[in-house]
Every structure is written in structure tokens, then in C-alpha cells.
Design an enzyme around this catalytic site. Sequence first.
Site, PDB file in Angstrom:
ATOM      1  N   ASP A  52       0.960  -1.286   0.136  1.00  0.00           N
ATOM      2  CA  ASP A  52      -0.109  -0.212  -0.083  1.00  0.00           C
ATOM      3  C   ASP A  52       0.760   1.415  -0.127  1.00  0.00           C
ATOM      4  O   ASP A  52       1.911   0.870   0.435  1.00  0.00           O
ATOM      5  CB  ASP A  52      -0.760  -0.637   1.245  1.00  0.00           C
ATOM      6  CG  ASP A  52      -1.940  -1.298   1.079  1.00  0.00           C
ATOM      7  OD1 ASP A  52      -2.330  -1.183   0.369  1.00  0.00           O
ATOM      8  OD2 ASP A  52      -1.987  -1.713   2.592  1.00  0.00           O
ATOM      9  N   ARG A  53      -0.124   2.069  -0.158  1.00  0.00           N
ATOM     10  CA  ARG A  53       1.095   4.018  -0.410  1.00  0.00           C
ATOM     11  C   ARG A  53       1.931   4.348   1.001  1.00  0.00           C
ATOM     12  O   ARG A  53       2.871   4.776   0.524  1.00  0.00           O
ATOM     13  CB  ARG A  53      -0.121   4.886  -1.012  1.00  0.00           C
ATOM     14  CG  ARG A  53       0.713   6.134  -1.045  1.00  0.00           C
ATOM     15  CD  ARG A  53      -0.412   7.111  -1.183  1.00  0.00           C
ATOM     16  NE  ARG A  53      -0.042   8.272  -2.218  1.00  0.00           N
ATOM     17  CZ  ARG A  53      -1.077   9.575  -2.109  1.00  0.00           C
ATOM     18  NH1 ARG A  53      -2.073   9.161  -1.771  1.00  0.00           N
ATOM     19  NH2 ARG A  53      -0.598  10.731  -1.999  1.00  0.00           N
TER      20      ARG A  53
END
Length: 199
Positions: A52-53
Site C-alpha cells: 500500500d501507499r
Amino acid sequence: MFYKPYDVLSQFTDEGLDKSSAGSNAHSVESRRRTLKDYISVPSVYAVGRLDRDSEGLLLLTSDGQLQHRLSDPRFAHPRTYWVQVERIPDQAALNQLRQGLVIQNYRTRPAQVRLLSEEPTLPPREPPIRFRKQVPTAWLEMTLTEGRNRQVRRMTAAVGFPTLRLVRVAIGKLRLEGLEPGQWRDLTPTELEQLRRF
């Protein structure tokens, strides 16, 4: 292998860009999110799985579709190890729940290896740093999963009452993050590649 920094997308293009303002003066450089393209100039490679970011750490990239499938498909149960900073200190009951598997979003997670680290692991500082609350202690867990569902680690720790503050993937199988700084990458050695194919 690439050490993905915090706030970087695990893809080469930002599909979330505002199309209406793209190419106009209204779309500033600051609003563009960082992607793998900002760090890696190798053509025709793709991320194996995702981070994920707001997660950091080890990301593999390959042009080998068969290898990508083997490493991404949960049927092959490849171990992925994370260092997870959580809010407050988990008790044995919470650790056992994480180890045995728990139900998140109508799905029971597979059993995982989970241990409370006795001290904070040595990691580069995160930019920006996590929010710090003097009254709330934090702890670090080492979690090894054999599946990689969307935001799974965060959902697991939240489900037992200890929200994730920082998440760093430190290993995929025998491949470890050591020797790389955030934003750096290197080619795998022939031995490492062979180990991955034998997974």
C-alpha cells in the site's frame, strides 16, 4: 528488489490523477503522487503483489509472468515478513488471535507467525514521521503471513484492538531488505532467483 518508501504507489503510473486537470495549469506537480517510475528506469517490469501507499519495504519486480503468478497466488503460500508498529502493547491473547487466524471482512486469515519484538528495529526514519502521542505507548511486532490480501496486516491488528502505525515488509521468503535504503533497488543474484523459482 526495491525498497519502496512511504507514500509511493506500487505501480508505474498514477491512475488516480485528476483527469480533468491533467495537462492544464490547474494540475500542479505537487499533486502528482510518486510512483515506481520515480525510482526505477528498467522497462517492462511489473510489481509482484503490492505494498500500500502508506506501507514501506521490500517489493519485487519482474518481467517473468510465470514467476509473478507463482509469487502472487496465495495457493503457493509464500511467506512475507513484516515489522509492524502498533498502538499500545499487545497482550498474549491478542498475539494468539493473530497467530491462529481471525475473521476480517467475512474471511478467516490463515495462521501466522507473530512475535513481540523486545526492542524497536533499526529502520530509516519515515518521512513524514508517524504521529506521536506521549500518553500512548507503542510496540513492534514481527508478523509472517502466507497470503497477501488487501491491507491485511492493518486489518488484523485493528481487529484485535492494536491499530497499525507503521508497516514495513522486511522479507519475502529468504530475500531480506538489508543493504538497501528507501528508494534503492538492485538486481537479484542468480542464487536468489533460483531460490525464488524453487519456492
